[in-house]
Write an enzyme that holds these catalytic residues in place. Structure first.
Site, PDB file in Angstrom:
ATOM      1  N   GLU A   6     -24.222 -65.198  38.137  1.00  0.00           N
ATOM      2  CA  GLU A   6     -22.930 -65.575  38.619  1.00  0.00           C
ATOM      3  C   GLU A   6     -23.225 -67.064  39.009  1.00  0.00           C
ATOM      4  OE1 GLU A   6     -18.778 -66.235  39.867  1.00  0.00           O
ATOM      5  OE2 GLU A   6     -19.807 -65.036  38.206  1.00  0.00           O
ATOM      6  N   HIS A  49     -11.155 -70.175  34.001  1.00  0.00           N
ATOM      7  CA  HIS A  49     -10.163 -69.304  34.847  1.00  0.00           C
ATOM      8  C   HIS A  49     -10.456 -69.485  36.246  1.00  0.00           C
ATOM      9  CE1 HIS A  49     -13.828 -67.055  33.870  1.00  0.00           C
ATOM     10  NE2 HIS A  49     -13.704 -66.525  35.007  1.00  0.00           N
ATOM     11  N   HIS A  57     -13.624 -72.329  36.925  1.00  0.00           N
ATOM     12  CA  HIS A  57     -14.939 -72.236  36.100  1.00  0.00           C
ATOM     13  C   HIS A  57     -14.778 -71.503  34.937  1.00  0.00           C
ATOM     14  CE1 HIS A  57     -14.561 -68.383  38.105  1.00  0.00           C
ATOM     15  NE2 HIS A  57     -15.357 -67.836  37.318  1.00  0.00           N
ATOM     16  N   GLU A 110     -15.973 -61.673  30.923  1.00  0.00           N
ATOM     17  CA  GLU A 110     -15.868 -61.303  32.478  1.00  0.00           C
ATOM     18  C   GLU A 110     -14.823 -60.497  32.290  1.00  0.00           C
ATOM     19  OE1 GLU A 110     -15.671 -64.154  35.686  1.00  0.00           O
ATOM     20  OE2 GLU A 110     -13.605 -63.006  36.192  1.00  0.00           O
ATOM     21  N   HIS A 124     -17.637 -69.086  31.752  1.00  0.00           N
ATOM     22  CA  HIS A 124     -19.094 -68.436  31.589  1.00  0.00           C
ATOM     23  C   HIS A 124     -19.084 -68.586  30.102  1.00  0.00           C
ATOM     24  CE1 HIS A 124     -18.466 -66.880  35.488  1.00  0.00           C
ATOM     25  NE2 HIS A 124     -17.097 -66.298  35.087  1.00  0.00           N
ATOM     26  N   ARG A 179     -12.279 -68.756  44.456  1.00  0.00           N
ATOM     27  CA  ARG A 179     -13.659 -68.878  43.574  1.00  0.00           C
ATOM     28  C   ARG A 179     -13.247 -70.069  42.495  1.00  0.00           C
ATOM     29  NH1 ARG A 179     -17.056 -70.330  40.941  1.00  0.00           N
ATOM     30  NH2 ARG A 179     -18.680 -69.073  39.536  1.00  0.00           N
TER      31      ARG A 179
END
Length: 394
Positions: free
Chosen positions: A168, A146, A101, A107, A103, A98
């Site tokens: 997401e 992260h 990125h 999270e 946000h 993943r």
């Protein structure tokens, strides 16, 4: 039908209560779903009013497939009542990434199975790297970059974000930013030629397949500013549980996982014949994720309103702020689920304890009850209790 057949249509349930209320449903219907939701097809007599839907299954979501894994999400789009939290169920293959990125939202994660490696860097240049496995948690504050990568065998996990409208698919990713920044700007920023960016992705990668990383020591990077001072991971299954007559509870919030400043949770086990006692939460809405087993929950909303829902592994449940509720195990195996809150602390109020710590005569005058009930009240909280048999709908 042959003897011993397990055809689910042999005994088709009908919306008829034992007292005769209701009638057969002969029209188009999803019988398999009715079998899975007996207390929604035939609600208990005590259900009343128009409480909105408090259930959504990850099986009914849109699955996003990638080289490297998959993801699916339940937000306020799928479950409109869920305004405080949103959830993502994600799977990574061995080596699946993943991508790097961040946000706008915090999270919180629960590892369902397998192993993964997580990394992060905070605003002071302090970094973090850890390997996580089944039952472990991580927490990345809003805005902190992260990554997550599957280790040998891959992994599956639940992500929870402190905003019901979160998606997401709208996160900030490193490949997306590079793809939408002029190469001369990238050249100036990093002090290298534009040719260094000749092969960067032209769009967001989100998730991709890479090699399985080696030992964690081979991935460690020494920062001149040190490491993140508070661990961003927590081993929940290593916590000593609260054992009760009907199951067990493990509570995690900012008191024992200091990094998790905006999400609190409880991992609850309800054994067969057990029940999460009648209670409510005085601090925020409750977002639930069912891990194993089957259960039912009745939610009391005041004003004479109550509604019952059936849940099974992979479902999400929701209880609005301060509404009373209980959860019963309706199966033959332990029911495991997570209670999650947008809060720094886990808090609940026990109906039993409240009554036990209130003047006896006052309680008796309210409910017209006698010694049998009054002498059984507990002054100490027992979150999961045992009951003799499942209450029927009569």
């Amino acid at each position: 039908m042959k003897k011993g057949s397990r055809n689910p249509y042999e005994n088709i349930p009908q919306p008829i209560r034992e007292d005769g209320a209701g009638a057969t449903d002969l029209g188009p219907r999803d019988v398999l779903r009715d079998i899975e939701n007996p207390d929604m097809l035939v609600p208990p007599k005590t259900d009343a009013g128009t409480i909105p839907n408090l259930k959504f299954s990850f099986s009914d979501t849109h699955m996003q497939l990638y080289h490297g894994g998959w993801s699916q999400e339940i937000t306020a789009r799928e479950l409109p009542i869920s305004t405080t939290l949103a959830g993502v169920n994600m799977r990574l293959t061995p080596g699946g990434v993943r991508e790097l990125h961040w946000h706008k939202q915090a999270e919180w994660a629960y590892m369902i199975l397998g192993k993964a490696r997580v990394t992060a860097v905070d605003q002071k240049g302090r970094n973090f790297i850890a390997d996580v496995s089944e039952g472990d948690l991580w927490y990345f504050p809003a805005g902190i970059p992260h990554s997550i990568q599957g280790l040998e065998g891959g992994c599956e996990f639940l992500l929870v974000f402190d905003d019901g409208n979160f998606s997401e698919l709208s996160t900030f990713t490193i490949t997306d930013w590079f793809a939408h920044t002029p190469k001369d700007v990238l050249s100036a920023n990093f002090g290298v030629s534009e040719q260094a960016f000749a092969h960067i992705p032209t769009k967001q990668r989100y998730m991709f397949q890479a090699e399985v990383p080696g030992a964690i020591e081979t991935d460690e990077v020494l920062s001149p500013y040190g490491t993140v001072p508070q661990s961003l991971t927590y081993r929940l299954l290593q916590q000593e549980p609260m054992i009760t007559s009907g199951g067990s509870v493990r509570i995690v919030d900012s008191t024992n996982f200091p990094a998790s400043v905006n999400i609190a949770a409880a991992l609850v086990e309800i054994k067969p014949g057990g029940m999460r006692e009648l209670h409510w939460h005085p601090n925020n809405d409750e977002w639930q994720y069912y891990l194993t087993g089957t259960g039912r929950m009745t939610v009391f909303a005041a004003s004479g309103e109550a509604r019952t829902f059936n849940y099974r592994a992979g479902d999400v449940g929701y209880v609005p702020f301060a509404m009373g509720h209980y959860i019963q195990n309706t199966g033959t195996e332990s029911l495991w689920f997570l209670e999650i809150f947008q809060s720094k602390r886990f808090e609940d109020v026990s109906l039993n304890q409240w009554m036990a710590l209130t003047p006896k005569k006052l309680v008796e005058a309210h409910l017209h009850v006698g010694p049998e009930l009054m002498d059984s009240l507990r002054k100490e909280k027992a979150p999961v209790v045992k009951y003799n048999e499942r209450t029927d709908n009569s």
